[in-house]
Design a protein around this motif. Sequence first.
Motif, PDB file in Angstrom:
ATOM      1  N   ILE A  93       0.833  -1.200   0.000  1.00 44.78           N
ATOM      2  CA  ILE A  93       0.000   0.000   0.000  1.00 44.78           C
ATOM      3  C   ILE A  93       0.873   1.258   0.000  1.00 44.78           C
ATOM      4  CG2 ILE A  93      -1.664   1.342   1.366  1.00 44.78           C
ATOM      5  CD1 ILE A  93      -2.885  -1.110   0.011  1.00 44.78           C
ATOM      6  N   ASP A  94       0.495   2.222  -0.826  1.00 44.57           N
ATOM      7  CA  ASP A  94       1.202   3.508  -0.872  1.00 44.57           C
ATOM      8  C   ASP A  94       0.634   4.517   0.121  1.00 44.57           C
ATOM      9  OD1 ASP A  94       2.921   2.765  -3.075  1.00 44.57           O
ATOM     10  OD2 ASP A  94       1.169   2.959  -4.377  1.00 44.57           O
ATOM     11  N   ALA A  95      -0.698   4.484   0.318  1.00 50.36           N
ATOM     12  CA  ALA A  95      -1.320   5.466   1.204  1.00 50.36           C
ATOM     13  C   ALA A  95      -2.638   4.928   1.745  1.00 50.36           C
ATOM     14  CB  ALA A  95      -1.554   6.791   0.477  1.00 50.36           C
ATOM     15  N   VAL A  96      -2.970   5.356   2.976  1.00 47.52           N
ATOM     16  CA  VAL A  96      -4.232   5.003   3.623  1.00 47.52           C
ATOM     17  C   VAL A  96      -5.117   6.245   3.640  1.00 47.52           C
ATOM     18  CG1 VAL A  96      -5.316   4.288   5.797  1.00 47.52           C
ATOM     19  CG2 VAL A  96      -3.193   3.193   5.022  1.00 47.52           C
ATOM     20  N   HIS A  97      -6.398   6.046   3.372  1.00 50.02           N
ATOM     21  CA  HIS A  97      -7.355   7.153   3.314  1.00 50.02           C
ATOM     22  C   HIS A  97      -8.472   6.915   4.336  1.00 50.02           C
ATOM     23  CE1 HIS A  97      -5.642   8.558  -0.581  1.00 50.02           C
ATOM     24  NE2 HIS A  97      -5.342   7.275  -0.691  1.00 50.02           N
ATOM     25  N   GLN A 120       7.212   4.318   7.956  1.00 46.30           N
ATOM     26  CA  GLN A 120       7.560   3.303   6.956  1.00 46.30           C
ATOM     27  C   GLN A 120       7.328   3.813   5.530  1.00 46.30           C
ATOM     28  OE1 GLN A 120       9.063   0.447   7.823  1.00 46.30           O
ATOM     29  NE2 GLN A 120       8.956   1.226   9.936  1.00 46.30           N
ATOM     30  N   GLY A 121       7.149   5.118   5.392  1.00 44.24           N
ATOM     31  CA  GLY A 121       7.002   5.704   4.069  1.00 44.24           C
ATOM     32  C   GLY A 121       5.629   5.536   3.451  1.00 44.24           C
ATOM     33  N   ILE A 122       4.620   5.268   4.271  1.00 45.26           N
ATOM     34  CA  ILE A 122       3.248   5.080   3.776  1.00 45.26           C
ATOM     35  C   ILE A 122       2.432   6.321   4.125  1.00 45.26           C
ATOM     36  CG2 ILE A 122       1.164   3.649   3.927  1.00 45.26           C
ATOM     37  CD1 ILE A 122       3.052   1.348   4.869  1.00 45.26           C
ATOM     38  N   GLY A 123       1.727   6.859   3.151  1.00 47.41           N
ATOM     39  CA  GLY A 123       0.959   8.076   3.362  1.00 47.41           C
ATOM     40  C   GLY A 123      -0.297   7.839   4.192  1.00 47.41           C
ATOM     41  N   PHE A 124      -0.771   8.903   4.831  1.00 44.87           N
ATOM     42  CA  PHE A 124      -2.017   8.851   5.603  1.00 44.87           C
ATOM     43  C   PHE A 124      -2.778  10.130   5.319  1.00 44.87           C
ATOM     44  CE2 PHE A 124      -4.722   9.482   9.310  1.00 44.87           C
ATOM     45  CZ  PHE A 124      -5.228   8.206   9.544  1.00 44.87           C
ATOM     46  N   HIS A 125      -3.963   9.983   4.728  1.00 40.29           N
ATOM     47  CA  HIS A 125      -4.759  11.144   4.324  1.00 40.29           C
ATOM     48  C   HIS A 125      -6.135  11.078   4.980  1.00 40.29           C
ATOM     49  CE1 HIS A 125      -1.685  11.820   1.263  1.00 40.29           C
ATOM     50  NE2 HIS A 125      -1.836  10.562   0.880  1.00 40.29           N
TER      51      HIS A 125
END
Length: 481
Positions: A93-97, A120-125
């Motif tokens: 996964i690249d990002a969590v929304h 860990q380099g994972i986005g959170f929006h």
Amino acid sequence: MQLLWLRSDLRQHDNTALSASAERGPTVAVYLISPEQWLAHDDAPCKVDFWLRNLCTLSDSLQRLNIPLLIRTADTWDQAPAVLLELCQQLGIDAVHVNEEYGIHETRRDHAVADALKAQGIGFHSYLDQLLFAPGSLLTQSGSYFKVFTQFRRLCYNRLHMALPKTVAAPKAQAALLIKRDSVPQAISGFETPPQALRDLWPAGEDEAHERLARFTSEQIHYYQDERDLPAKPGTSQLSTYLAAGVLSPRQCLHAALGSNNGEFESGSPGVFTWINELLWREFYKHVLVGFPRVSRHRAFKPETEYLPWRNAPAELAAWQEGRTGVPIVDAAIRQLLATGWMHNRLRMVVAMFLTKNLLIDWREGERFFMRHLIDGDLAANNGGWQWSASTGTDSVPYFRIFNPLSQSERFDSEGQFIKHWLPELAALNKKEVHNPASAGGLFGVANYPAPIVDLKKSRERALSAFKSLPSRQLLEVEHD
């Protein structure tokens, strides 16, 4: 790949995080089962069951978009960062929304998850979704959160006149993923499945929610101002259950209401204006939750009311909880709650004031009991309503205004229809006697119905005395300096 973390936003349409995630790329959805956390928050079994049923229908609709819904377990929210990080790493996964939620525990959870993912380099929006206005965007001239609803409402209307919040388009189907969706559990340990009769009152799914919204705004909303306080009539929308679970959004409700009134707010149908005010009350209490975090900690909004001499009266509390107070309108309302998971809004105020004023029992006992039984249980609205009734909260009713449950009963259930429906043992009484059976049955009252557990006049005087003896706010400020 994107991950949509669903919480209190169990819908496909007008879901800000879902649409944002789908725009960024292939999306997978996840829902966390958190039974220990739900127990700690006093979430009602019927509410948990409603969530699960809505998850089932949402899983089907997301599947048609080729978005698989995964189910993971994090018994408490402290486990959420590790559970979500592991899932993100498994799926690449690249990002969590997410759509924003409010409350101390929710905020801490989301900050912890965001920190773990970003490390860990994972986005959170996160996105504004369950409110019309972001907390902090509506402030007084001094820059603080509003404490008075009428002032808050006035600014809301000013902003709404300038620009209406727009609904978000639902995403289109994406290319199929090689990820199978999980089965949604039918029940959760620790939460008893409610009777089928209760479940039938609250069908799951967006289709049902929109059908109810359309039916209300095309028919009943224009009578709302006149009939919303009459519990024997279908005068309220009963949409709170769908709003609390996020099966409906407040934007959808606002647009539907305005659509039935030619786009007008104050002019036109008074019922529409009155119902929109109820949407703004919901908004107000969530802003209070953010601006004054102590209400999330079971604290009174007014510090001086923490000194109230609440009574420890377990027998009277049990009588109230079981609908055995001997005051018919109170008992009928409690029976409605226990049987349906819902209580008429006017009666929520009546039974809350009876507990906190006539019985002088701590409002927190009532707040907890409601949350353990309400299918539409919502921390902000429930806390706000209880503190309003107990005269401990923001914009609360003045302490000397104490509802007389008999007068309320005679005024809003004049024929006794609501009472007789939920208290069939009183069905033989006439419309005058049914409000106060003790006055109709001589020395022994009415068979199979208890005598009142409290004298309304004396208990009112006791409550007034308790409030009058409180230290002043000014004195408290001196003591805390």
